[in-house]
Write an enzyme that holds these catalytic residues in place. Structure first.
Site, PDB file in Angstrom:
ATOM      1  N   LYS A  53       0.842  -1.205   0.000  1.00  0.00           N
ATOM      2  CA  LYS A  53       0.000   0.000   0.000  1.00  0.00           C
ATOM      3  C   LYS A  53       0.872   1.247   0.000  1.00  0.00           C
ATOM      4  CE  LYS A  53      -3.828  -2.172   2.291  1.00  0.00           C
ATOM      5  NZ  LYS A  53      -4.211  -2.727   3.567  1.00  0.00           N
ATOM      6  N   GLN A  97      -5.721  -2.192   9.373  1.00  0.00           N
ATOM      7  CA  GLN A  97      -5.423  -3.460   8.696  1.00  0.00           C
ATOM      8  C   GLN A  97      -6.016  -4.636   9.476  1.00  0.00           C
ATOM      9  OE1 GLN A  97      -3.892  -3.794   5.705  1.00  0.00           O
ATOM     10  NE2 GLN A  97      -4.120  -6.014   5.794  1.00  0.00           N
ATOM     11  N   ASP A 120     -12.022   1.913   3.460  1.00  0.00           N
ATOM     12  CA  ASP A 120     -12.323   0.491   3.250  1.00  0.00           C
ATOM     13  C   ASP A 120     -13.803   0.285   2.909  1.00  0.00           C
ATOM     14  OD1 ASP A 120     -10.307  -1.477   3.393  1.00  0.00           O
ATOM     15  OD2 ASP A 120     -10.062  -1.184   5.547  1.00  0.00           O
TER      16      ASP A 120
END
Ligand code: GUN
Length: 304
Positions: A53, A97, A120
Site C-alpha cells: 500500500k 489493517q 475500506d
C-alpha cells in the site's frame, strides 16, 4: 481457451487516473491526499499488504502515514488513535489493517472510523448507502472487480451471477453492486446445498471463499466469466497434485519452492471452459489497492 483478465494492467489504469486526480488537486493549490494505515501486531501477510500500500501511495503521490502498534495493544489505545485520526484535518483516509490480533474487537474499531474517512467502506453508514444504491465510500475489492468487468465490456443486465462467499469485505458488497447493475444474483456459501450445480448456473462466477482450488472446471458453465478473489498459499503437495492437475507450472513451483499462491478456482481447468478468467496472482489482488487509493482521493475531495 479463455481470455485472461489482466488485473495488474487494469490496476495500472486505475492508478494512473488517481495520479492525475492528485496532480489536479496540487495544481489547484490543495495538499496531496493522505492515507493513515494502522497496523497492529506482526502478522506477516499484513506487513506485506501494508508495504504494498505504501509503495502504491508513493507511486500516485498520496501521502502514506503508518501507525504501528504492538500485538498486545489495548482496545482503548487503538480507539484513541482512531479518534485522533478522525479529528486530524491532514488525514483523509483511515485504514485499520485486518485481521486484528486476538483480544481486539475489529467491529468496534471499524465502527469508530469516521464514515467520511472510511476508505475500506466497512462502516455501517457506508454499507447502508451501498444497500440504498447511494454514493458513499464502497469496499475496494468489489468496486475494483466491477471496474474490471466494465472495462472488458461485460453487460451485467439480466445476467445470472453467482457470488461464492458471503464476507462483509467482498461477497455481500459484490452481490449488491451486481444487483445494482441489474444482474440476477445468488449468494452461495459453505452451507449451500449442491454448490457445483448452483455455480454451473452462473454466467458470471465470483469466487471469494479462501479455499484453494475449490471451484473445479466442471462447476463452470461453458462461456462464463470467472472472477477469482481468493489468494491462498498452498504448501500441501497432495492438495497441489489434485488442484493443479491442469496447471503443471504451479505444481512445479510448489515442488521447487515448497509453496505457491493460487485462487479459489482451478485456473487451468477454468481456462478450458470459461470465456474469461482472472489469474492468481495478477488478477484481483492488484485491483484492491488501486480501489483503496481511488477511495482515498474521493475522501480527500469530499473534505474540500
Ligand atoms: N486485510 C485483508 N484485506 C483487507 C482489506 O481490504 N482491508 C483491511 N483493512 N484489511 C484487510
Amino acid at each position: 481457451m479463455a481470455t485472461i483478465l489482466d488485473g495488474k494492467a487494469h490496476a495500472d489504469r486505475m492508478l494512473e487516473l488517481v495520479r492525475l486526480g492528485v496532480e489536479d488537486r496540487k495544481a489547484r493549490g490543495l495538499r496531496a491526499p493522505a492515507l493513515a494505515v494502522v497496523l497492529v501486531g506482526d502478522d506477516p501477510a499484513s506487513h506485506v499488504y501494508v508495504r504494498n500500500k505504501a509503495a502504491a501511495c508513493a507511486r500516485v503521490g498520496i501521502t502514506s502515514i503508518e501507525h504501528r502498534l504492538a500485538a498486545d495493544t489495548h482496545q482503548e489505545v487503538l480507539d484513541t488513535l482512531i479518534d485522533q485520526l478522525n479529528a486530524d484535518s491532514e488525514v483523509d483516509g483511515i485504514l485499520v489493517q485486518l485481521p486484528l490480533p486476538k483480544g481486539l474487537d475489529s467491529k468496534e474499531a471499524l465502527h469508530r472510523i469516521s464514515p467520511a474517512k472510511d476508505v475500506d467502506g466497512f462502516h455501517p453508514m457506508n454499507q447502508g448507502l451501498l444497500l440504498e444504491g447511494l454514493p458513499g465510500l464502497r469496499p475496494c475489492t468489489p468496486t475494483a472487480c466491477m471496474s474490471l468487468l466494465a472495462h472488458h465490456g461485460l453487460q451485467l443486465k439480466g445476467l445470472r451471477a453467482v457470488v461464492l462467499g458471503r464476507s462483509e469485505i467482498v461477497g455481500k458488497p459484490m452481490a449488491l453492486m451486481l444487483l445494482e447493475q441489474h444482474a440476477t444474483v445468488t449468494i452461495a456459501h459453505s452451507r449451500t446445498q449442491d454448490l457445483p450445480s448452483v455455480c454451473r448456473e452462473a454466467d458470471l462466477l465470483v469466487a471469494a471463499v479462501g479455499r484453494p482450488g475449490l471451484v473445479e472446471g466442471s462447476w463452470i458453465k461453458p462461456g462464463a466469466v470467472v472472477v477469482d478473489v481468493g489468494i491462498n498459499r498452498v504448501e500441501d503437495l497432495a492438495l497441489g497434485e489434485r488442484i493443479f492437475a491442469a496447471e503443471p507450472r504451479k505444481l512445479e513451483v510448489l515442488k521447487a519452492k515448497g509453496a505457491v499462491l493460487c485462487g479459489d478456482v482451478r485456473f487451468g481447468e477454468a481456462m478450458q471452459v470459461a470465456s474469461a478468467v482472472t489469474p492468481v496472482p495478477g488478477g484481483v489482488g492488484p485491483l484492491t489497492i488501486a480501489g483503496l487509493l481511488a477511495n482515498t482521493l474521493t475522501a480527500a475531495g469530499a473534505g474540500r
